[in-house]
Structure formats: C-alpha cells, structure tokens
Design an enzyme around this catalytic site. Structure first.
Site, short mmCIF file in Angstrom:
data_model
loop_
_atom_site.label_atom_id
_atom_site.label_comp_id
_atom_site.label_asym_id
_atom_site.label_seq_id
_atom_site.Cartn_x
_atom_site.Cartn_y
_atom_site.Cartn_z
N TYR A 194 62.25 0.52 -8.17
CA TYR A 194 63.19 -0.59 -8.81
C TYR A 194 62.87 -1.08 -9.97
CZ TYR A 194 67.09 -3.46 -8.95
OH TYR A 194 68.41 -3.97 -9.04
N HIS A 223 59.56 -13.90 -22.21
CA HIS A 223 60.51 -13.35 -21.50
C HIS A 223 61.81 -14.22 -22.19
CE1 HIS A 223 62.59 -13.51 -17.25
NE2 HIS A 223 62.85 -12.38 -17.98
N ASP A 272 65.91 -9.84 -23.16
CA ASP A 272 65.30 -10.01 -22.11
C ASP A 272 63.69 -10.46 -22.74
OD1 ASP A 272 64.93 -10.19 -19.20
OD2 ASP A 272 63.51 -8.44 -19.20
P1 GTP Z 1 67.43 -10.96 -15.82
O1 GTP Z 1 67.79 -9.83 -16.45
O2 GTP Z 1 67.14 -11.02 -14.34
O3 GTP Z 1 66.20 -11.44 -16.65
O4 GTP Z 1 68.54 -12.09 -16.00
P2 GTP Z 1 69.12 -12.85 -17.22
O5 GTP Z 1 68.44 -14.15 -17.75
O6 GTP Z 1 69.48 -12.23 -18.45
O7 GTP Z 1 70.70 -13.54 -16.76
P3 GTP Z 1 72.26 -12.82 -16.75
O8 GTP Z 1 72.58 -13.47 -18.26
O9 GTP Z 1 72.22 -11.60 -16.29
O10 GTP Z 1 72.89 -13.87 -15.86
C1 GTP Z 1 72.74 -14.02 -14.58
C2 GTP Z 1 74.00 -14.57 -13.57
O11 GTP Z 1 73.91 -15.98 -14.19
C3 GTP Z 1 75.10 -13.84 -13.83
O12 GTP Z 1 75.76 -13.66 -12.66
C4 GTP Z 1 75.75 -14.43 -14.91
O13 GTP Z 1 77.19 -14.52 -14.71
C5 GTP Z 1 75.54 -16.12 -14.53
N1 GTP Z 1 75.35 -16.93 -15.93
C6 GTP Z 1 75.02 -16.52 -16.90
N2 GTP Z 1 75.34 -17.62 -17.81
C7 GTP Z 1 76.06 -18.72 -17.26
C8 GTP Z 1 76.49 -19.68 -17.74
O14 GTP Z 1 76.61 -20.10 -18.85
N3 GTP Z 1 77.12 -20.57 -16.81
C9 GTP Z 1 77.05 -20.00 -15.63
N4 GTP Z 1 77.71 -20.73 -14.57
N5 GTP Z 1 76.49 -18.79 -14.98
C10 GTP Z 1 75.97 -18.06 -15.83
C1 SPV Z 2 63.83 -9.94 -14.36
O1 SPV Z 2 63.83 -9.82 -13.16
O2 SPV Z 2 63.76 -10.66 -15.00
C2 SPV Z 2 64.61 -8.74 -14.96
C3 SPV Z 2 64.82 -7.38 -14.25
O3 SPV Z 2 64.74 -8.51 -16.11
S1 SPV Z 2 63.44 -6.44 -13.70
O4 SPV Z 2 63.36 -5.47 -14.87
O5 SPV Z 2 63.77 -5.79 -12.52
O6 SPV Z 2 62.37 -7.35 -13.92
MN MN Z 3 64.46 -10.46 -17.45
#
Ligand code: GTP
Ligand code: SPV
Ligand code: MN
Length: 581
Positions: A194, A223, A272
C-alpha cells in the site's frame, strides 16, 4: 557489470524469483502489466466511457494505510533516529527483517523499477531503483515518478542511486516492516503493497532518506504542497504548505479561485512533497520531486476539488473506492447521493451503512492530467517561495491563520504544530498529536537535529519566505466546520501575500500576528460576527494548557533541542501569563 546490475543480481540470489523484468516505463509494458493484473484480479476494469483507461484495485483489508508502528529508521546509533522514530539496529534488521526476503519471490516476477525523483535533467533530481514483486507497485511508480528507460539512461554506470527492496511477502502485519538505512541510503519494505509503505520513491526516499541527504548537503525535503498564485496585473507568488496526511494539501494545491474574474488565479506545482534549497538570490526555491498524485479520494467533489475531479476522469488507478455494478467508481463526497447498486471497497454489496469507499481510498494519476498545473511545475530550478504555511486539523485552539514574527519564530510554530490523526495511517483517528512541520512520520533522523537544520537554513537565506500557520478545521458547538474552506481558502492566502509584502493589518498576540477582522475579505461568506470572532480568536487559557504538552514533547529531545526553541517556549509562556487576567 554496472553497480545497479550487481545489486539486482545479489538480491535475486536471496529473493529467488521465477523471472526478472527490467521496466522501461513504456506504454506497451504498462498494457502488458495491466492485462496480467486484470487476469489475476489485482485490477478490475471500470466503465469504458465513464472512467476510461481507469482501474480499481482492492488492497488487502489489513493493508489500507501507512503503518507507522512498523516503520523504522535503522541508523547505527539509536540517538540518530531520535525519540520520535522507531529505531532498529542495522544488525537486528539483518536478523529479523532480511530473512523475510529469503525466497520471497519464488513463483513471482521480480520487477526492477528505475526512477528519477525530480524533473528529468534537473541538477536537483535524484535516482532510485526499486525492486518489487508487485505489478500494482510498478504501475503506480510509473505514474508517480519518472520511471523506466529515461531513469536508467540518467543512471548509467553510476553508483549514486537509492536502492529499495520491496516484496509483498505474505501481506501479514506480523511480518511487515518498512526499514530505512540513512547511512547506507537503502530501503527495505516487506509485507505491504500500500501507498507510502510500498511506493518507495515517495515517503521512504523523497522524505525519509532525502531529509538525511538534505541535512548533509544544505537543502530540505519537506511534506509540502507547492502552489502558484497570480495577482491581478500578473504578479506571481509561490507558496509551500506543510499539513499532516489527509489535512488538505492536495485540495489547497488545486484550489479553484473564487475571484478568477478579478484576476486572482491559482495553479498547482505539487501536492505532497517539496525539495527546497536556497537560491543564489537568497530566496528559498522549491521543486516537486513527484510526477503524479496519490491523493485521498473521499471528499473529492465538484464543490470541493473540481480540478482533482477533472484530473481523475480518465487513466487513473483507484484503490479501495466503491463501484457500481457497471463499473463507475464512487466515494463519499463525489456527489449528493450514492447510486443504488453499489459494491463497497471490499467488494461486498453495500447496505448503505458505514463507508462505501475506504476513508483512505486513493487515486493515482499523472500530474500532467491536472488542468491547474503551472507551466513551471517541471522547472528544473524550481520556483521561489514567498511564503511557507504550516497547518493542522484542530477542532479548537488554533485560529484560522496567524503569522510568525520571523524565521526563528516560524521554526518554533512549525515545531510545535499539533494535529488530529487521520485515516492516512493506521491507528486511532481524531487524537491530537504533535506533528512538527507535518514530518513526524517522515523525518529520517533525530527531529532535534531537524529543528537545528531548519534554523541553519534560515541563516542561509537573505530573503526567507514569511511563515504562517493555518487551521481550516475549527468546529462550532455542533461539531460543524466554521470556515467554508476549499476555494475560499484563497482569502487567507491573499492576506498572507499582503503580509509578505509588508501590507495588511494584524494584531500582535502571544502566538503571533493574527489578522484584524477587517484585514480579511469575508464578503459573501455569510458568517456571523460570532463566527468571525471565533475563527480569529486566540484563547490565552487554551493556549496556556498546550504549553506543558509542548514542554513534555520538547523534553524528549534532551540536549538535541536547539536553545532557540526552548527560549521560544519560555517566551510564549511569559506572554500568555502577561495578558491573562
Ligand atoms: P495526504 O495525501 O494524506 O498527504 O493528504 P492531503 O494533505 O493532501 O489532504 P487532502 O487535500 O487530500 O484532504 C484530506 C481531506 O480533507 C479530504 O477529505 C478533503 O475533502 C478534506 N479537506 C481538504 N481541504 C479542506 C478544507 O479546506 N476544509 C475542510 N473542511 N475539509 C478539507
Ligand atoms: C500520506 O499519508 O501523507 C500520503 C499517502 O501522502 S502515502 O503515500 O500512503 O503515504
Ligand atoms: Mn502526504
């Protein structure tokens, strides 16, 4: 024999695969792999018109997220891994982990996956070679990195590559280990197929190994998303933001400007990971080392992230989403109501209770498919940053935004970040933990030394970016998010850019500079005065209650904690006491 060939031969002797395939990254090779995966059930085809070129993968139900408790730094000295990493001695790794690779590829194919992190030809790019027995990993690496012949050509006869050994093993969490050797610059991963556990270019190389390289070489591996912001008249700013996993990086990076008509535009550079280095102009320059997105699917909808929705309309690998009988992928937040005939992420008919898609279901898709990519996203020299943003998921305490007083204070703000845990890693969700710079699970060495490196980098920058902290996730007494988030986050970015230019008003508070109410554009959001105040509130007693927790966290680093951070905490405590009544 080239060093990479020698290494592969050595590994073959242990792994004993039936076949060895050197991946060239071509379309034909990918088609062959996909065909094989459709046959053996690793992939399922999706609707040819409504998800063209896309596939569904269902991972083992015990293998749906990164497993931080099974992730190790195997430095020779325990102190070099530091108190926030799991440590394993290289000796123990040889005895406990390496035997799991013994004969692990019997009856399987060994794929050699050469890849480049960073734009091809960029002086800042780095080479990796992953050995894996998972065709799914190969297909994902082809999207996420510059994989195949181009990487092999760039590598040539050089020894300068990060070898990564990956096997699915038996997928049992009891025999799952993700081990990093910062001194040898090697990665071993076994027992998981994964995401960040198995796509070794991503968290393992581009963050954990790269962070140790970066410290030695005077740069940073973070990050962070990177976005481009264009103001009316064409002035352009770049912003990098570090939020923990599933806290909004992809969404912010792909933000659709609500003020497009007035000339405010946002474009994506990365979602990311950012590799940062001081440029000859004294500014901090950022490169996105990845070529694709491995993004959280749930919550991706036309209102929240239309750019992501457009990106994943075709040629996407979906992992652990739900699907209709005729192969249309679905997830919570895609649209208002689930279709009638859904099969959940485990392949069972969905009864309407629980989640149809796994909360950490993901899309893998090439960045070039994203309509908001900046023309500079593959600039070999990167882009210069005007601002760095830290942020967490905090139901209380943290205001919508504040600015640090200077770089050193900014490092303090990043080092003391707290955030609620999410489904991106196994374990409990919603528990507040310290997650400095969103790097808690990704820093390849002692985090005390990492803080010192941040401080050192500041001294190397004549024109450092301004440093901010945001929180989109403050909730009201009913548990609802107060701030509308998503596209409206642009309003906060615009305040930051104004601040970075020495304009826009702010109030001094013990935690930093908070916008005055009139400095933010609230027009049309429909927020009440009480809601606006809540979003900007710095509650001194709440913050005072964080201080002992931060102190306990800092104490874990002993004398590896830079004096500046200890002093910063003392100053915060004094300032909070001063104004408390
Ligand atoms: P990784 O890929 O795990 O590193 O995550 P990320 O930091 O890129 O997070 P991502 O943008 O995918 O958002 C994660 C969750 O948070 C999703 O379900 C989004 O819909 C929610 N989210 C993102 N931005 C906002 C925001 O501004 N407000 C709210 N309420 N939710 C948000
Ligand atoms: C995170 O967890 O911060 C991700 C997804 O971007 S993974 O590649 O599974 O770490
Ligand atoms: Mn990430």
């Amino acid at each position: 024999m080239k060093p990479v060939e020698r290494w592969v031969r050595q590994m073959e002797a242990t792994l004993r695969p039936d076949r060895v395939v050197w991946c060239d990254g071509s379309q034909a090779e990918n088609s062959r792999l996909v065909e094989g995966m459709l046959k053996d059930g690793t992939l399922h085809g999706l609707h040819p018109k409504r998800a063209p070129g896309s596939y569904l993968h269902r991972s083992h139900p015990s293998d749906v997220a990164r497993t931080e408790h099974l992730t190790f730094i195997a430095s020779r000295a325990r102190e070099d891994a530091g108190p926030t990493n799991n440590w394993m001695s290289p000796q123990e790794a040889s005895e406990r982990v390496f035997p799991l690779f013994d004969g692990a590829m019997r009856g399987r194919t060994l794929y050699v996956v050469p890849y480049v992190m960073g734009p091809l030809g960029s002086p800042f790019s780095k080479l990796g070679v992953e050995i894996t027995d998972s065709a799914y990993v190969v297909a994902n690496m082809r999207i996420m990195t510059r994989m195949g012949q181009a990487a092999l050509d760039q590598l040539g006869a050089s020894e300068d590559f990060v070898p990564g050994l990956h096997s699915l093993g038996d997928l049992s969490p009891d025999r799952r280990f993700i081990v990093h050797f910062p001194e040898e610059r090697t990665i071993w991963s076994v027992g998981s197929g994964y995401g960040g556990n198995a796509l070794l270019g991503k968290k393992c190389f581009a963050l954990r190994i790269a962070s140790t390289l970066a410290r030695e070489q005077g740069w940073m591996a973070e990050h962070m998303l990177i976005l481009e912001l264009e103001l009316p008249g064409g002035e352009i700013h770049y912003v990098a933001a570090a939020f923990p996993s599933a806290c909004g990086k992809t969404n912010l990076a792909m933000l659709v400007s609500p003020f497009e008509a007035q000339g405010y535009k946002v474009r994506t550079v990365g979602d990311d990971i950012a590799w940062l280095r001081p440029g000859p102009d004294g500014r901090l320059w950022a490169v996105n080392p990845e070529a694709g997105f491995f993004g959280v699917v749930p919550g991706t909808g036309p209102e929240t992230n239309p750019n992501a929705l457009a990106t994943i309309a075709r040629d996407t690998i979906f992992t652990n989403v739900a699907v209709t009988k005729d192969g249309v992928p679905w997830w919570e937040g895609k649209d208002k109501s689930p279709p009638a005939d859904l099969v959940d992420w485990q392949g069972k008919a969905w009864d309407g209770t629980g989640k149809a898609a796994h909360p950490n279901s993901r899309f893998t898709v090439a960045a070039r498919q994203c309509p908001s990519m900046s023309p500079r996203w593959e600039d070999p020299h990167g882009v210069p940053l005007s601002a760095i943003v830290f942020g967490g998921r905090r139901a209380r305490i943290a205001p919508l935004v504040f600015e640090s007083r200077d770089w050193v204070h900014g490092v303090f703000v990043g080092a003391t970040m707290g955030s609620e845990t999410t489904a991106a890693a196994t374990g409990r969700v919603g528990v507040v933990r310290r997650d400095p710079m969103a790097m808690l699970p990704f820093c390849g060495y002692n985090m005390g030394d990492y803080f010192a490196h941040w401080l050192r980098m500041g001294r190397a920058l004549a024109r450092p970016p301004a440093v901010f902290h945001v929180n989109w996730f403050r909730t009201d007494e009913h548990g609802r998010f107060v701030w509308p988030g998503f596209g409206e986050n642009l309003r906060v970015l615009l305040w930051m850019i104004e601040r970075a230019k020495g304009k826009a008003a702010a109030d001094e508070t013990p935690i930093g500079l908070v916008p005055t109410e009139s400095a933010l554009n609230w027009d049309g959001l429909g927020l009440s005065a009480a809601e606006r105040q809540l979003l900007l509130k710095v509650d001194r007693s709440e913050w005072a209650s964080e201080v002992p927790e931060i102190r306990a966290f800092f104490d874990r680093f002993g004398d590896r904690l830079p004096a500046e951070l200890d002093a910063g905490l003392g100053a915060l405590e004094r300032d909070l006491a001063k104004v408390a009544v």
